[in-house]
Design an enzyme around this catalytic site. Structure first.
Site, PDB file in Angstrom:
ATOM      1  N   LYS A  53       0.835  -1.205   0.000  1.00 15.91           N
ATOM      2  CA  LYS A  53       0.000   0.000   0.000  1.00 15.91           C
ATOM      3  C   LYS A  53       0.865   1.250   0.000  1.00 15.91           C
ATOM      4  CE  LYS A  53      -3.876  -2.497   1.774  1.00 15.91           C
ATOM      5  NZ  LYS A  53      -4.516  -3.169   2.891  1.00 15.91           N
ATOM      6  N   GLN A  97      -5.385  -2.280   9.062  1.00 16.28           N
ATOM      7  CA  GLN A  97      -5.221  -3.606   8.466  1.00 16.28           C
ATOM      8  C   GLN A  97      -5.850  -4.682   9.371  1.00 16.28           C
ATOM      9  OE1 GLN A  97      -3.573  -4.013   5.350  1.00 16.28           O
ATOM     10  NE2 GLN A  97      -4.507  -6.020   5.540  1.00 16.28           N
ATOM     11  N   ASP A 120     -11.657   1.971   2.913  1.00 15.61           N
ATOM     12  CA  ASP A 120     -11.929   0.541   2.746  1.00 15.61           C
ATOM     13  C   ASP A 120     -13.433   0.301   2.528  1.00 15.61           C
ATOM     14  OD1 ASP A 120      -9.913  -1.322   2.640  1.00 15.61           O
ATOM     15  OD2 ASP A 120      -9.567  -1.329   4.809  1.00 15.61           O
TER      16      ASP A 120
END
Ligand code: NDP
Length: 283
Positions: A53, A97, A120
């Protein structure tokens, strides 16, 4: 022989477009899109994702911050970091995460991230927006699948679409995106009866169950488009999908490989969401 949908190439193309769009945006507004990634603990797979990322951010010209917190981080410490990032105007996207270590509450973190920075698209507010087709952010993996279909010129409208898997991050939002694109959508899961028969109806089959090489040629209609979301590690460490490529590829019209299919698209869609968020912040 199926056409191979090259997720790496399509992803590179979209990232090049994002880079150009970002430079124009920075020039016009003085605002550079910023992404903060939080990782708690030492899960090696998560560490690889976080590294990828950061690299993607560099590639498209974003500002990025990474927070690598120790395994024994408390919920209060994690919440405090999220609060700080929510208030930081250099940061337009916050990603924590998952999975988190067992003692931490994932839902609490998902709810705490400002929906405007929830790149997300896990916050119930954004999940609801996806449901009604008024997107703030795209759900990354399913949006990656849609981009692969669109950029390969595959028509969805009126097609029988079968999604196998009903998780909140892949199967359910995938079904919703295909429905919004006017597909006739069936969602299957572990209790589905006659799964092979349902799969054989599919013009577009999306496999997202996390079982190596589960979908075999006899489960696929001649000429179907087969999208393999699965990412499974074989005993020898090699990555493999949910689709048995050897038996399915000869029957399919299009197929995504693993690796190099859906995988590279997920982070690219995350980059897209971060730019969207930065643009929304100056509206
Ligand atoms: P989950 O484990 O959360 O969900 C799996 C789903 O598959 C469940 O709905 C389950 O049904 C269903 N399922 C499991 N076994 C069967 C079976 N034998 N027959 C029919 N349905 C079955 O997984 P995720 O959705 O998070 O991920 C799915 C796969 O996609 C994984 O391999 C994951 O690694 C990969 N993935 C890839 C990404 C990428 O970037 N390419 C991103 C995210 C995930 P039930 O609900 O009944 O239990």
């Amino acid at each position: 022989m199926a056409k191979i949908i090259d997720g790496k190439a399509i992803s590179a193309q979209i990232r090049a477009e994002l880079k150009e769009e970002t430079e124009a945006f920075v020039k016009a507004t003085g605002v550079r899109p910023g992404l903060a990634v939080i990782i708690v603990g030492n899960d090696p797979a998560s560490q690889v994702y976080v590294r990828n990322k950061r690299r993607a951010c560099e590639e498209v010209g974003y500002y990025s911050e990474a927070y690598e917190l120790p395994e024994n981080t408390t919920q209060e410490e994690l919440n405090a970091l999220v609060d700080r990032l929510n208030a930081d105007n250099k940061i337009h996207g916050i990603l924590c995460q998952l999975p988190l270590p067992k003692h931490l509450d994932e839902n609490e973190v998902i709810l705490r991230i400002d929906p405007k920075k929830d790149v997300d698209a896990f916050h119930p507010y954004n999940v609801g927006k996806i449901m009604i087709g008024d997107y703030a952010f795209l759900p990354c993996t399913p949006a990656g699948v849609m981009a692969l279909l669109e950029r390969s010129g595959i028509e969805i409208s009126g097609k029988e679409c079968v999604v196998v898997g009903r998780s909140n991050i892949v199967g359910k939002p995938q079904a919703m995106l295909l429905l919004h694109a006017n597909g006739t959508v069936t969602v299957c899961h572990s209790r589905t009866k006659n799964l092979a028969e349902v799969c054989r109806r599919a013009d577009i089959l999306v496999a997202a169950i996390g079982k190596a090489d589960f979908f075999t040629g006899d489960m696929v209609k001649e000429g179907a488009v087969v999208i393999d979301v699965g990412m499974n590690r074989r005993a020898d460490g090699k990555l493999t999908g949910d689709v048995d490529f050897a038996s399915v590829e000869p029957k399919a019209s299009y197929i995504t490989p693993v690796p190099g299919g859906v995988g590279p698209m997920t982070i690219t869609m995350l980059m897209q969401n971060t730019l969207t968020s930065a643009k929304n912040s100056v509206k």
